[in-house]
Write a protein that holds these residues in place. Sequence first.
Motif, PDB file in Angstrom:
ATOM      1  N   SER A   1      70.490 -10.915  77.180  1.00  0.00           N
ATOM      2  CA  SER A   1      70.414  -9.899  76.628  1.00  0.00           C
ATOM      3  C   SER A   1      69.326  -9.774  75.781  1.00  0.00           C
ATOM      4  CB  SER A   1      71.722  -9.676  75.528  1.00  0.00           C
ATOM      5  OG  SER A   1      71.458 -10.935  74.524  1.00  0.00           O
ATOM      6  N   GLY A   2      68.855  -8.602  75.073  1.00  0.00           N
ATOM      7  CA  GLY A   2      67.662  -8.668  74.256  1.00  0.00           C
ATOM      8  C   GLY A   2      67.829  -9.783  72.951  1.00  0.00           C
ATOM      9  N   GLN A   3      69.046  -9.643  72.574  1.00  0.00           N
ATOM     10  CA  GLN A   3      69.391 -10.618  71.531  1.00  0.00           C
ATOM     11  C   GLN A   3      69.006 -12.293  71.777  1.00  0.00           C
ATOM     12  OE1 GLN A   3      69.158  -8.378  68.938  1.00  0.00           O
ATOM     13  NE2 GLN A   3      70.422  -9.758  67.959  1.00  0.00           N
TER      14      GLN A   3
ATOM     15  N   TYR B   1      64.942  -3.554  64.593  1.00  0.00           N
ATOM     16  CA  TYR B   1      66.379  -3.433  64.988  1.00  0.00           C
ATOM     17  C   TYR B   1      67.533  -3.976  64.369  1.00  0.00           C
ATOM     18  CZ  TYR B   1      69.985  -3.694  68.735  1.00  0.00           C
ATOM     19  OH  TYR B   1      71.069  -3.550  69.341  1.00  0.00           O
TER      20      TYR B   1
ATOM     21  N   GLU C   1      57.788  -4.067  65.708  1.00  0.00           N
ATOM     22  CA  GLU C   1      58.324  -2.848  66.505  1.00  0.00           C
ATOM     23  C   GLU C   1      57.639  -1.571  66.315  1.00  0.00           C
ATOM     24  OE1 GLU C   1      62.898  -1.600  66.669  1.00  0.00           O
ATOM     25  OE2 GLU C   1      62.812  -3.575  66.033  1.00  0.00           O
TER      26      GLU C   1
ATOM     27  N   THR D   1      60.980  -2.562  73.250  1.00  0.00           N
ATOM     28  CA  THR D   1      61.891  -1.892  74.035  1.00  0.00           C
ATOM     29  C   THR D   1      62.105  -0.221  73.970  1.00  0.00           C
ATOM     30  OG1 THR D   1      63.412  -3.644  73.293  1.00  0.00           O
ATOM     31  CG2 THR D   1      64.854  -1.793  73.769  1.00  0.00           C
ATOM     32  N   PHE D   2      61.672   0.180  72.679  1.00  0.00           N
ATOM     33  CA  PHE D   2      61.744   1.818  72.463  1.00  0.00           C
ATOM     34  C   PHE D   2      60.634   2.241  73.695  1.00  0.00           C
ATOM     35  CE2 PHE D   2      63.452   3.815  68.909  1.00  0.00           C
ATOM     36  CZ  PHE D   2      64.611   2.983  68.981  1.00  0.00           C
TER      37      PHE D   2
ATOM     38  N   SER E   1      64.657  -5.355  75.276  1.00  0.00           N
ATOM     39  CA  SER E   1      66.185  -5.466  75.756  1.00  0.00           C
ATOM     40  C   SER E   1      65.906  -4.685  77.203  1.00  0.00           C
ATOM     41  CB  SER E   1      66.915  -4.568  74.677  1.00  0.00           C
ATOM     42  OG  SER E   1      68.108  -4.151  75.251  1.00  0.00           O
TER      43      SER E   1
ATOM     44  N   THR F   1      68.414  -3.891  78.574  1.00  0.00           N
ATOM     45  CA  THR F   1      69.696  -3.050  78.795  1.00  0.00           C
ATOM     46  C   THR F   1      69.283  -1.657  78.462  1.00  0.00           C
ATOM     47  OG1 THR F   1      70.583  -4.884  77.457  1.00  0.00           O
ATOM     48  CG2 THR F   1      71.631  -2.819  77.364  1.00  0.00           C
ATOM     49  N   LYS F   2      68.348  -1.406  78.003  1.00  0.00           N
ATOM     50  CA  LYS F   2      67.636   0.014  77.700  1.00  0.00           C
ATOM     51  C   LYS F   2      67.120   0.752  78.751  1.00  0.00           C
ATOM     52  CE  LYS F   2      69.750  -1.161  73.926  1.00  0.00           C
ATOM     53  NZ  LYS F   2      68.857  -1.764  72.783  1.00  0.00           N
TER      54      LYS F   2
ATOM     55  N   LEU G   1      73.527  -5.587  80.812  1.00  0.00           N
ATOM     56  CA  LEU G   1      72.871  -6.319  79.678  1.00  0.00           C
ATOM     57  C   LEU G   1      71.796  -7.061  79.976  1.00  0.00           C
ATOM     58  CD1 LEU G   1      75.697  -7.129  77.524  1.00  0.00           C
ATOM     59  CD2 LEU G   1      73.981  -5.703  76.569  1.00  0.00           C
ATOM     60  N   GLY G   2      70.734  -7.190  79.526  1.00  0.00           N
ATOM     61  CA  GLY G   2      69.624  -8.275  79.639  1.00  0.00           C
ATOM     62  C   GLY G   2      68.438  -8.116  78.728  1.00  0.00           C
TER      63      GLY G   2
ATOM     64  N   LEU H   1      69.815   3.564  73.836  1.00  0.00           N
ATOM     65  CA  LEU H   1      68.745   4.355  74.387  1.00  0.00           C
ATOM     66  C   LEU H   1      68.154   4.140  75.697  1.00  0.00           C
ATOM     67  CD1 LEU H   1      65.798   2.875  73.671  1.00  0.00           C
ATOM     68  CD2 LEU H   1      67.248   2.622  71.292  1.00  0.00           C
TER      69      LEU H   1
HETATM   70  C1  LIG Z   1      69.045  -2.861  71.962  1.00  0.00           C
HETATM   71  C2  LIG Z   1      67.763  -3.753  71.174  1.00  0.00           C
HETATM   72  C3  LIG Z   1      67.470  -4.874  71.114  1.00  0.00           C
HETATM   73  C4  LIG Z   1      69.068  -5.788  71.481  1.00  0.00           C
HETATM   74  O1  LIG Z   1      69.165  -5.754  72.958  1.00  0.00           O
HETATM   75  P1  LIG Z   1      70.434  -6.033  73.507  1.00  0.00           P
HETATM   76  O2  LIG Z   1      70.234  -6.116  74.886  1.00  0.00           O
HETATM   77  O3  LIG Z   1      71.347  -5.035  73.108  1.00  0.00           O
HETATM   78  O4  LIG Z   1      70.625  -7.606  72.965  1.00  0.00           O
HETATM   79  C5  LIG Z   1      66.502  -5.344  70.547  1.00  0.00           C
HETATM   80  N1  LIG Z   1      65.417  -4.572  69.932  1.00  0.00           N
HETATM   81  C6  LIG Z   1      65.593  -3.181  70.170  1.00  0.00           C
HETATM   82  C7  LIG Z   1      64.634  -2.187  69.946  1.00  0.00           C
HETATM   83  C8  LIG Z   1      66.661  -2.739  70.996  1.00  0.00           C
HETATM   84  O5  LIG Z   1      66.787  -1.305  70.845  1.00  0.00           O
END
Ligand SMILES: *Cc1c(COP(=O)(O)O)cnc(C)c1O
Length: 386
Positions: free
Chosen positions: A72-74, A97, A139, A170-171, A190, A192-193, A202-203, A319
């Motif tokens: 995940s991003g985390q 975030y 960020e 990520t954004f 992330s 995931t987005k 998720l990633g 997002l």
């Molecule tokens: C969603 C998000 C994360 C965390 O990512 P996950 O994949 O949900 O663990 C980190 N930073 C930003 C900016 C995000 O939008």
Amino acid sequence: MRFDTRLVRLGQEPEPGTGDVVPPLHLAVTYERRVQDPPRYFYGRGENPTREALERCLAGLEDARFAAAFASGQAAGMAALSLLPRGARLVASDDVYGGTRALFGLLERQGVRVEHADLSDPAAVAAAFAEPAAMAWVETPSNPTLRIADLADVAGRAHEAGAVVLVDNTFAGPALQQPLRFGVDVTLYSTTKSIAGHSDALGGALVCDDERLHRAFTAYRTAAGAVPSPFDCFLVHRGLRTLALRTGRQVANAARLVAVLRASPHVGAVHYPGLPDHPGHRVAARQMAAPGAVLAFEYLGDAEKLMDRLRLFTCAVSLGGVLSLVEAPALMTHAGVPPDVRRALGITDRLVRVSAGIEDPADLVEDLAAALRPTKEGDEDTEDEA
Ligand SMILES: *Cc1c(COP(=O)(O)O)cnc(C)c1O
């Protein structure tokens, strides 16, 4: 190869033997070997070919040498933060975030000193890096008010302070902004987005050029077990191939929505770096290919009711995906941020965040315009302009 070609070609070499044009989904967690040979593949937590195919693509997008994929991003964030010893000083954007704030809380318990600064303000950047720091965590655009930090300026100053510079990209996503080009050391995603893009996997990922950093990240990943499943890697890679197409439509849709919001008497401030009066407009134009898919605005009525009136936009966090989403940061993504911090960051109860998807713009515009217009019931929740 240019960016759009790399998206569909990297990590996608036909499989020897079968000629599969898509990297196969390798589910095995252990690999046959001869006892005395150093194995290329040893155990699934450490190595996986489906994951490596995704990583070749992710690294290539920023012309980087390395990418490490995470669960995940985390998990990617924790791997980066694992570099910091007790007593280290971490300087981070003040509007990171929410999940990142939670990670910082864990680190503070382990003796890392976390300091927040408004990294969209050059004077605050200079002050923050006037003393030594171990890491800068940036960020830009930030969440949810889309403030812009000058990547080259922050990286330069942070390096003078001795910091490793990480940007959570990520954004914007890699189609619109490539932090490594501005002197940044590590890009975090992330996936995931926007990278996976379909809200079904998720990633996370850390992309960098420095072999020592990359080794530290993958060693952490293997030790902590912060690995993505092969199937998630497959889905993230599958989504990634259409990133440029999706991003182009999302940005165009976001611009159409911004125009509707700007023209509405029921809307106050509109936060979008594409607007000439956005404080980060010039910096964004320099470092981003386009202003992005995410925007936020102040609704002059009841934000919850507005979101109920929307028929097409889905009310949900996250997002960057194909579906257009709305959320109220004060009630949802940023509900855990202390009210005084929220206020200082401009996150009012009226703020609505939008992530533009890839639907037909005319449908989105119709839906938003109808929801903004006060109905009989809506009249009551829209404040008098006078
Ligand atoms: C969603 C998000 C994360 C965390 O990512 P996950 O994949 O949900 O663990 C980190 N930073 C930003 C900016 C995000 O939008």
